[in-house]
Design a protein around this motif. Structure first.
Motif, PDB file in Angstrom:
ATOM      1  N   THR A 157       0.834  -1.194   0.000  1.00 26.19           N
ATOM      2  CA  THR A 157       0.000   0.000   0.000  1.00 26.19           C
ATOM      3  C   THR A 157       0.878   1.256   0.000  1.00 26.19           C
ATOM      4  OG1 THR A 157      -1.762  -1.157   1.178  1.00 26.19           O
ATOM      5  CG2 THR A 157      -1.810   1.255   1.206  1.00 26.19           C
ATOM      6  N   VAL A 158       0.609   2.142  -0.919  1.00 24.51           N
ATOM      7  CA  VAL A 158       1.427   3.339  -1.106  1.00 24.51           C
ATOM      8  C   VAL A 158       0.815   4.493  -0.325  1.00 24.51           C
ATOM      9  CG1 VAL A 158       2.375   4.938  -2.811  1.00 24.51           C
ATOM     10  CG2 VAL A 158       2.122   2.522  -3.386  1.00 24.51           C
ATOM     11  N   ASP A 159       1.651   5.250   0.347  1.00 21.97           N
ATOM     12  CA  ASP A 159       1.213   6.442   1.063  1.00 21.97           C
ATOM     13  C   ASP A 159       1.328   7.638   0.118  1.00 21.97           C
ATOM     14  OD1 ASP A 159       0.524   8.384   2.829  1.00 21.97           O
ATOM     15  OD2 ASP A 159       1.888   7.736   4.424  1.00 21.97           O
ATOM     16  N   PRO A 160       0.205   8.232  -0.300  1.00 19.08           N
ATOM     17  CA  PRO A 160       0.287   9.309  -1.316  1.00 19.08           C
ATOM     18  C   PRO A 160       1.060  10.534  -0.854  1.00 19.08           C
ATOM     19  CG  PRO A 160      -1.961   8.458  -1.112  1.00 19.08           C
ATOM     20  CD  PRO A 160      -1.185   7.907   0.037  1.00 19.08           C
ATOM     21  N   LYS A 161       1.082  10.815   0.438  1.00 16.95           N
ATOM     22  CA  LYS A 161       1.751  12.038   0.890  1.00 16.95           C
ATOM     23  C   LYS A 161       3.270  11.936   0.776  1.00 16.95           C
ATOM     24  CE  LYS A 161       1.905  10.763   5.800  1.00 16.95           C
ATOM     25  NZ  LYS A 161       1.469  11.168   7.162  1.00 16.95           N
ATOM     26  N   ASN A 167       7.284  17.172  -0.816  1.00 18.11           N
ATOM     27  CA  ASN A 167       6.947  16.992   0.594  1.00 18.11           C
ATOM     28  C   ASN A 167       8.152  16.555   1.410  1.00 18.11           C
ATOM     29  OD1 ASN A 167       4.298  17.607  -0.109  1.00 18.11           O
ATOM     30  ND2 ASN A 167       3.755  15.463  -0.438  1.00 18.11           N
ATOM     31  N   GLU A 168       8.956  15.669   0.857  1.00 26.52           N
ATOM     32  CA  GLU A 168      10.150  15.230   1.583  1.00 26.52           C
ATOM     33  C   GLU A 168      11.223  16.310   1.623  1.00 26.52           C
ATOM     34  OE1 GLU A 168      13.075  11.302   1.786  1.00 26.52           O
ATOM     35  OE2 GLU A 168      11.553  11.495   0.226  1.00 26.52           O
ATOM     36  N   LEU A 169      11.335  17.093   0.554  1.00 28.45           N
ATOM     37  CA  LEU A 169      12.311  18.187   0.555  1.00 28.45           C
ATOM     38  C   LEU A 169      11.929  19.263   1.564  1.00 28.45           C
ATOM     39  CD1 LEU A 169      12.998  18.568  -3.278  1.00 28.45           C
ATOM     40  CD2 LEU A 169      14.532  17.629  -1.549  1.00 28.45           C
ATOM     41  N   ARG A 170      10.629  19.511   1.726  1.00 29.92           N
ATOM     42  CA  ARG A 170      10.202  20.475   2.745  1.00 29.92           C
ATOM     43  C   ARG A 170      10.541  19.972   4.148  1.00 29.92           C
ATOM     44  NH1 ARG A 170       5.858  21.092  -1.013  1.00 29.92           N
ATOM     45  NH2 ARG A 170       5.756  23.238  -1.791  1.00 29.92           N
ATOM     46  N   LYS A 171      10.456  18.673   4.331  1.00 32.04           N
ATOM     47  CA  LYS A 171      10.798  18.109   5.639  1.00 32.04           C
ATOM     48  C   LYS A 171      12.292  18.206   5.908  1.00 32.04           C
ATOM     49  CE  LYS A 171      10.188  13.902   8.388  1.00 32.04           C
ATOM     50  NZ  LYS A 171       9.679  12.504   8.395  1.00 32.04           N
ATOM     51  N   ILE A 207      -1.107  12.714  -8.157  1.00 32.63           N
ATOM     52  CA  ILE A 207      -0.449  12.209  -6.950  1.00 32.63           C
ATOM     53  C   ILE A 207       1.014  11.881  -7.185  1.00 32.63           C
ATOM     54  CG2 ILE A 207      -2.614  11.288  -6.044  1.00 32.63           C
ATOM     55  CD1 ILE A 207      -1.683   8.516  -6.923  1.00 32.63           C
ATOM     56  N   LEU A 208       1.427  11.715  -8.429  1.00 36.16           N
ATOM     57  CA  LEU A 208       2.811  11.347  -8.715  1.00 36.16           C
ATOM     58  C   LEU A 208       3.725  12.555  -8.769  1.00 36.16           C
ATOM     59  CD1 LEU A 208       2.325   8.580 -11.443  1.00 36.16           C
ATOM     60  CD2 LEU A 208       2.848   8.268  -9.021  1.00 36.16           C
ATOM     61  N   VAL A 209       3.317  13.591  -9.466  1.00 31.15           N
ATOM     62  CA  VAL A 209       4.137  14.791  -9.639  1.00 31.15           C
ATOM     63  C   VAL A 209       3.252  16.015  -9.458  1.00 31.15           C
ATOM     64  CG1 VAL A 209       5.810  13.686 -11.173  1.00 31.15           C
ATOM     65  CG2 VAL A 209       3.774  14.764 -12.138  1.00 31.15           C
ATOM     66  N   HIS A 348      14.727   9.556  -0.434  1.00 31.99           N
ATOM     67  CA  HIS A 348      14.682   8.099  -0.396  1.00 31.99           C
ATOM     68  C   HIS A 348      13.301   7.582  -0.010  1.00 31.99           C
ATOM     69  CE1 HIS A 348      19.036   9.081   0.387  1.00 31.99           C
ATOM     70  NE2 HIS A 348      19.114   8.321  -0.678  1.00 31.99           N
ATOM     71  N   ARG A 349      12.572   8.311   0.817  1.00 37.48           N
ATOM     72  CA  ARG A 349      11.226   7.851   1.183  1.00 37.48           C
ATOM     73  C   ARG A 349      10.297   7.931  -0.026  1.00 37.48           C
ATOM     74  NH1 ARG A 349       7.811   6.928   5.584  1.00 37.48           N
ATOM     75  NH2 ARG A 349       6.119   5.745   4.651  1.00 37.48           N
ATOM     76  N   SER A 350      10.409   8.988  -0.801  1.00 38.23           N
ATOM     77  CA  SER A 350       9.604   9.087  -2.019  1.00 38.23           C
ATOM     78  C   SER A 350       9.995   8.004  -3.024  1.00 38.23           C
ATOM     79  CB  SER A 350       9.770  10.473  -2.646  1.00 38.23           C
ATOM     80  OG  SER A 350       9.348  11.486  -1.757  1.00 38.23           O
ATOM     81  N   ALA A 351      11.291   7.729  -3.112  1.00 45.92           N
ATOM     82  CA  ALA A 351      11.736   6.654  -4.005  1.00 45.92           C
ATOM     83  C   ALA A 351      11.198   5.305  -3.541  1.00 45.92           C
ATOM     84  CB  ALA A 351      13.262   6.628  -4.061  1.00 45.92           C
ATOM     85  N   LEU A 352      11.094   5.102  -2.234  1.00 49.61           N
ATOM     86  CA  LEU A 352      10.537   3.856  -1.714  1.00 49.61           C
ATOM     87  C   LEU A 352       9.067   3.705  -2.099  1.00 49.61           C
ATOM     88  CD1 LEU A 352      10.635   1.311   0.050  1.00 49.61           C
ATOM     89  CD2 LEU A 352      10.188   2.779   2.039  1.00 49.61           C
TER      90      LEU A 352
END
Length: 626
Positions: A157-161, A167-171, A207-209, A348-352
């Motif tokens: 199951t993929v987490d869309p966020k 989103n990861e770069l902002r974090k 949701i992808l880009v 890396h989380r987005s790549a996962l």
């Protein structure tokens, strides 16, 4: 005139006559009574609402058998007192208020019933709020998928966020830094396209880009169809429209002619032609323009997602898009390239999440996402998820037999043990220790250690002593296993540069050497297990290139870019080996005689423009002298 209307008229005449008679009889209350009658609804003569005649017509059929005499019998008799008159006035006022309250309550009940009806039908009351509709739709699909799979969520199951890199770069860097970079990049990109003014609009959300406002509107040239539903899974396939098929034919002709100008012309007329976008993404990547390549890939993914079927919900792992269909292949290629770009950017989380999406779309795993999902989970520090994935993905629990999972599970257990010891947790779970898992991985795949020491590289003198023993003479045992070991070392050698993991690997290797000095039975047993698990004499994963899992990107001069018009995998490998007959094909030099000098100069700026190696008169003169 109906009987009811006749009774009403006679009643009002009788009340007016009664009111005037009582006013003369009670002179002391005459003035006050006249004031009250002037304001009362009974005293006003033209109090009949003409629209009420329409309602009375509906009751006319009920009173057809009623005669005027019966109507006169039902009228009130003369001789009413003033108390009766006052009671009638108060009743009329209360009746009006009651009618208003009843009307309001009826209206509210009607609105509530309408809202409840729309809610039951899952229809959004506010059509402008598209997000609520999409949220309701996703919830319905989630419930449908959960019911079809027995209520248990899929491990894929993929987490869309976490899908989008922003989103990861902002974090990592903060919202202010990312927003500033996005504004600068959008402003710079919007001034390109050779001076043409670009019209901005609000594109649809994906949701992808994150689509840019200056991209062309989605033309709908690509769509998706539902093929079948089987065992709780929906099978889909992309479908080309007539216009897209025409662009595809032009692309095949340009590809066979090695003409990048023709492909650029296709994108000018069909801005969302997927194969042309993927071609230019490869061209930009090998020419060193990685940001341009990422932008083109994002545009490609936006087009592919815009064509999704309304029932296509890949984030739940319940939709299949088989790679055997030619129209589905560009999505896998775009997702794999997008995953590699996310890894280079440190997301890396987005790549996962993209890797999970890529693995869930086709259980046959045509792109080898299974051999890099462990690396992304370790880099994203999703250690518990990796162990859960290894237990639940395959029912036979054979996933740990692959080289990447045998070593990655040991690394994951090492970090979980370290976190547990730092938090002083008292709950101890009976799971194999990281040292035992690492010794098991070294016994099963000893060739990995030999290649890691050379690739990382590990320059400690103790590693040379370790390689002089059992690990120095280790062999893979088959072409399939050796190819998978090369993929793992090329993909994951970076994590073995951490000192704590080097200490874990060294300690486990020394334990293995000590145990083998006592007896070699265990080594022979593991060799039998390895041979039985990978018994094929052919390379079963020859379609997966080791270079696809590497971080290194070779750069090629612009004049050599034409060879990438052909499928990159076509000439690089043939039956798992390099093709020695592959030759670089060059276009004929362009002719410049008799052409406009300004046009030739602008054309020479293009990377694919080639004019040959020409010599001037002075060069010929020098050659003659020599």
């Amino acid at each position: 005139m109906s009987a009811r209307l006749l009774r009403r008229v006679l009643k009002e005449q009788e009340e007016r006559r009664l009111g005037s008679t009582n006013a003369h009889q009670e002179g002391e209350y005459g003035g006050q009574l006249e004031d009250e009658e002037s304001t009362s609804p009974v005293a006003s003569a033209p109090s009949i609402n003409l629209f009420e005649l329409l309602d009375d017509q509906g009751d006319e059929d009920d009173n057809l058998n009623e005669s005027p005499k019966d109507a006169f019998k039902q009228q009130p008799m003369v001789g009413f007192t003033t108390d009766v008159v006052h009671a009638t006035r108060h009743k009329s006022k209360k009746k009006k208020k009651k009618n208003k309250e009843v009307h309001k309550s009826t209206k509210l009940k009607a609105e509530e019933s309408l809202d409840s009806l729309l809610e039951n039908l899952s229809i959004n009351v506010n059509p402008a709020n598209e997000n609520n509709y999409n949220h309701t739709k996703v919830e319905n699909e989630i419930s449908l998928d959960a019911s079809s799979t027995g209520g248990s969520p899929s491990v894929l199951t993929v987490d869309p966020k976490y899908l989008k890199a922003e989103n990861e770069l902002r974090k990592i860097f903060g919202s202010r830094v990312v927003s500033s970079f996005e504004n600068n990049s959008v402003g710079g990109s919007s001034r390109q396209m050779y001076g043409v003014r670009r019209v901005t609009h609000n594109p649809r959300r994906t949701i992808l880009v994150t689509p840019s406002s200056y991209w062309p509107r989605w033309d709908g040239s690509l769509s998706m169809e539902l093929m079948e539903t089987k065992d709780g899974l929906r099978y889909f396939r992309y479908v080309h429209s007539a216009a897209y098929a025409h662009a595809q034919e032009a692309f095949e002709a340009a590809k066979s002619a090695y003409d990048l100008n023709a492909i650029a012309s296709i994108l000018a007329h069909y801005p969302y032609h997927i194969e042309s976008l993927l071609t230019f993404a490869e061209v930009f990547k090998f020419s060193g323009e990685h940001q341009s390549s990422a932008d083109v890939l994002a545009k490609c993914l936006f087009a592919l997602e815009s064509a999704w079927h309304p029932l296509f919900s890949p984030i739940q792992g319940s939709c299949q898009l088989k790679y055997i269909h030619d129209t589905n292949k560009p999505l896998f290629t775009a997702l794999f390239s997008h995953m590699r770009n996310l890894d280079r950017r440190g997301c890396h989380r987005s790549a996962l999440e993209v890797c999970k999406l890529l693995l869930s779309l086709d259980t046959d795993d045509p792109k080898g996402a299974l051999f890099c999902i462990d690396y992304f989970s370790l880099r994203a520090q999703e250690f518990k998820w990796l162990e859960k994935f290894a237990d639940l993905y395959r029912s036979d629990s054979s996933l740990w037999m692959f080289p990447n999972f045998s070593y990655s599970l040991a690394v994951s257990r090492f970090y979980l043990e370290r976190d547990a010891s730092s938090t002083s947790s008292t709950n101890q779970i009976e799971i194999a220790m990281s040292n035992d898992l690492m010794k098991q991985a070294l016994m099963l795949h000893p060739l990995v250690l030999q290649k890691l020491v050379a690739k990382a590289p590990l320059k400690d003198s103790s590693w040379s002593q370790i390689l002089n023993s059992f690990f120095g003479s280790a062999k893979a045992g088959g072409p399939t296993l050796e190819h998978l070991i090369n993929i793992y070392v090329e993909r994951s050698y970076l994590i073995w540069r951490y000192p704590e993991l080097q200490a874990l690997l060294k300690e486990a290797a020394l334990h293995v050497i000590d145990s083998l000095k006592q007896t070699t039975i265990e080594a022979r047993d593991w060799a039998c297990v390895r041979k039985e698990a990978f018994s094929s004499v052919k390379n079963e994963y020859a379609h997966l290139l080791v270079s696809d899992f590497s971080d290194a990107i070779p750069t090629i001069p612009p004049e050599e870019l034409r060879q990438f018009m052909v499928e990159p995998h076509a000439n690089e490998m043939q039956n798992g080996e390099e093709n020695p007959n592959a030759q670089i094909v060059h276009d004929a030099p362009r002719e410049v005689t008799g052409r406009n000098a300004a046009v030739v100069f602008l054309e020479s700026l293009l990377p694919w423009a080639h004019y040959g190696d020409r010599q001037g008169p002075e060069d010929n003169h020098d050659d003659n002298i020599q």
